[in-house]
Design a protein around this motif. Structure first.
Motif, PDB file in Angstrom:
ATOM      1  N   HIS A 130       0.840  -1.215   0.000  1.00 26.58           N
ATOM      2  CA  HIS A 130       0.000   0.000   0.000  1.00 26.58           C
ATOM      3  C   HIS A 130       0.868   1.255   0.000  1.00 26.58           C
ATOM      4  O   HIS A 130       0.608   2.197  -0.745  1.00 26.58           O
ATOM      5  CB  HIS A 130      -0.941   0.016   1.207  1.00 26.58           C
ATOM      6  CG  HIS A 130      -2.205  -0.748   0.981  1.00 26.58           C
ATOM      7  ND1 HIS A 130      -3.134  -0.376   0.040  1.00 26.58           N
ATOM      8  CD2 HIS A 130      -2.684  -1.875   1.523  1.00 26.58           C
ATOM      9  CE1 HIS A 130      -4.139  -1.233   0.039  1.00 26.58           C
ATOM     10  NE2 HIS A 130      -3.890  -2.162   0.930  1.00 26.58           N
ATOM     11  N   ASP A 131       1.890   1.253   0.844  1.00 26.80           N
ATOM     12  CA  ASP A 131       2.734   2.452   0.935  1.00 26.80           C
ATOM     13  C   ASP A 131       3.517   2.688  -0.358  1.00 26.80           C
ATOM     14  O   ASP A 131       3.681   3.833  -0.783  1.00 26.80           O
ATOM     15  CB  ASP A 131       3.702   2.335   2.126  1.00 26.80           C
ATOM     16  CG  ASP A 131       3.011   2.667   3.440  1.00 26.80           C
ATOM     17  OD1 ASP A 131       1.777   2.871   3.425  1.00 26.80           O
ATOM     18  OD2 ASP A 131       3.700   2.714   4.471  1.00 26.80           O
ATOM     19  N   ILE A 132       3.992   1.611  -0.970  1.00 27.61           N
ATOM     20  CA  ILE A 132       4.741   1.788  -2.229  1.00 27.61           C
ATOM     21  C   ILE A 132       3.799   2.309  -3.312  1.00 27.61           C
ATOM     22  O   ILE A 132       4.116   3.247  -4.050  1.00 27.61           O
ATOM     23  CB  ILE A 132       5.417   0.470  -2.668  1.00 27.61           C
ATOM     24  CG1 ILE A 132       6.502   0.076  -1.661  1.00 27.61           C
ATOM     25  CG2 ILE A 132       6.007   0.613  -4.074  1.00 27.61           C
ATOM     26  CD1 ILE A 132       7.141  -1.271  -1.922  1.00 27.61           C
ATOM     27  N   GLN A 133       2.609   1.702  -3.379  1.00 31.91           N
ATOM     28  CA  GLN A 133       1.656   2.158  -4.398  1.00 31.91           C
ATOM     29  C   GLN A 133       1.295   3.626  -4.171  1.00 31.91           C
ATOM     30  O   GLN A 133       1.185   4.406  -5.117  1.00 31.91           O
ATOM     31  CB  GLN A 133       0.400   1.285  -4.351  1.00 31.91           C
ATOM     32  CG  GLN A 133      -0.740   1.851  -5.148  1.00 31.91           C
ATOM     33  CD  GLN A 133      -1.126   0.999  -6.328  1.00 31.91           C
ATOM     34  OE1 GLN A 133      -0.505   0.007  -6.654  1.00 31.91           O
ATOM     35  NE2 GLN A 133      -2.160   1.404  -6.983  1.00 31.91           N
ATOM     36  N   HIS A 134       1.129   3.996  -2.903  1.00 31.46           N
ATOM     37  CA  HIS A 134       0.788   5.382  -2.577  1.00 31.46           C
ATOM     38  C   HIS A 134       1.930   6.321  -2.983  1.00 31.46           C
ATOM     39  O   HIS A 134       1.705   7.388  -3.558  1.00 31.46           O
ATOM     40  CB  HIS A 134       0.501   5.492  -1.082  1.00 31.46           C
ATOM     41  CG  HIS A 134       0.099   6.863  -0.659  1.00 31.46           C
ATOM     42  ND1 HIS A 134      -1.129   7.398  -0.951  1.00 31.46           N
ATOM     43  CD2 HIS A 134       0.781   7.819   0.000  1.00 31.46           C
ATOM     44  CE1 HIS A 134      -1.190   8.627  -0.479  1.00 31.46           C
ATOM     45  NE2 HIS A 134      -0.048   8.911   0.097  1.00 31.46           N
ATOM     46  N   GLU A 135       3.133   5.891  -2.728  1.00 31.89           N
ATOM     47  CA  GLU A 135       4.309   6.735  -2.984  1.00 31.89           C
ATOM     48  C   GLU A 135       4.638   6.833  -4.480  1.00 31.89           C
ATOM     49  O   GLU A 135       4.900   7.902  -5.009  1.00 31.89           O
ATOM     50  CB  GLU A 135       5.501   6.121  -2.230  1.00 31.89           C
ATOM     51  CG  GLU A 135       6.814   6.822  -2.430  1.00 31.89           C
ATOM     52  CD  GLU A 135       7.023   7.972  -1.464  1.00 31.89           C
ATOM     53  OE1 GLU A 135       6.288   8.067  -0.473  1.00 31.89           O
ATOM     54  OE2 GLU A 135       7.924   8.778  -1.720  1.00 31.89           O
ATOM     55  N   VAL A 136       4.610   5.683  -5.146  1.00 35.28           N
ATOM     56  CA  VAL A 136       5.090   5.636  -6.535  1.00 35.28           C
ATOM     57  C   VAL A 136       3.932   5.653  -7.545  1.00 35.28           C
ATOM     58  O   VAL A 136       4.111   6.062  -8.693  1.00 35.28           O
ATOM     59  CB  VAL A 136       5.957   4.353  -6.745  1.00 35.28           C
ATOM     60  CG1 VAL A 136       6.532   4.276  -8.140  1.00 35.28           C
ATOM     61  CG2 VAL A 136       7.072   4.280  -5.728  1.00 35.28           C
ATOM     62  N   GLY A 137       2.754   5.176  -7.108  1.00 37.75           N
ATOM     63  CA  GLY A 137       1.617   5.097  -8.030  1.00 37.75           C
ATOM     64  C   GLY A 137       1.415   3.706  -8.583  1.00 37.75           C
ATOM     65  O   GLY A 137       0.404   3.415  -9.188  1.00 37.75           O
ATOM     66  N   TYR A 138       2.376   2.841  -8.379  1.00 40.12           N
ATOM     67  CA  TYR A 138       2.278   1.437  -8.780  1.00 40.12           C
ATOM     68  C   TYR A 138       3.387   0.672  -8.064  1.00 40.12           C
ATOM     69  O   TYR A 138       4.188   1.280  -7.335  1.00 40.12           O
ATOM     70  CB  TYR A 138       2.383   1.296 -10.305  1.00 40.12           C
ATOM     71  CG  TYR A 138       3.740   1.614 -10.889  1.00 40.12           C
ATOM     72  CD1 TYR A 138       4.201   2.925 -10.967  1.00 40.12           C
ATOM     73  CD2 TYR A 138       4.577   0.605 -11.366  1.00 40.12           C
ATOM     74  CE1 TYR A 138       5.442   3.213 -11.507  1.00 40.12           C
ATOM     75  CE2 TYR A 138       5.823   0.896 -11.912  1.00 40.12           C
ATOM     76  CZ  TYR A 138       6.253   2.206 -11.972  1.00 40.12           C
ATOM     77  OH  TYR A 138       7.478   2.494 -12.490  1.00 40.12           O
TER      78      TYR A 138
END
Ligand code: FES
Length: 158
Positions: A27-35
């Motif tokens: 979740h945090d990576i997706q939030h940070e990077v978008g994917y």
């Protein structure tokens, strides 16, 4: 899209000792990077002592995660029961045909990503579509085309 691998490592480090760390990390990576970039998968797997296949399986199991950057606009078509009962299937087929992509796909010009969603809380006005924070109700083929035309012309609110 560029991303900072160190930032991803920081996210992994922040969660790796928690039980069930996979989902918060993703979740945090997706939030940070978008994917979820492919480079992140071996890092997560190694930190959590899991296989890459297990991480990949989690990513593909949850509709929220994507393995590629989204297009400029994300158009979500509701596939929930109420929407299905009101012609949602026809709308889905039209959306795929109009955009020339399947669900989770992005148009060649990278303007629109088509995503499924399983209830937008707008069942009384189904079938429903969401673009960013805007929910559209009673969407038929014509209204869908208007929404896409607006996005393509840059006149939409999104
Ligand atoms: S099922 Fe589509 S909005 Fe609820």
């Amino acid at each position: 899209m560029t991303y900072d691998l160190q930032r991803i490592e920081g996210i992994i480090e922040a969660h790796r000792h928690r039980p069930g760390a996979t989902l918060p990390i993703l979740h945090d990576i997706q939030h940070e990077v978008g994917y979820i970039p492919a480079d992140a998968i071996p890092l997560i797997a190694s930190a959590l002592n899991l296989s890459r296949a297990e991480i990949y399986g989690t990513i593909t199991f949850y509709a929220d995660f994507r393995l590629e950057p989204a297009g400029r606009h994300v158009v979500q078509v509701c596939r929930g029961e109420a929407c299905q009962a009101k012609g949602g299937g026809r709308l889905e087929a039209h959306a795929r045909q109009r955009l020339g992509v399947d669900f989770h796909g992005t148009t060649a010009d990278r303007r629109v990503t088509l995503e499924p969603v399983f209830c937008l809380g707008n069942c009384g006005c189904s079938p429903s579509v969401r673009v960013a924070d805007e929910i559209y109700g009673r969407v038929d083929e014509e209204l869908f085309d208007e929404i896409i035309d607006q996005l393509n012309s840059g006149k939409g609110k999104h």
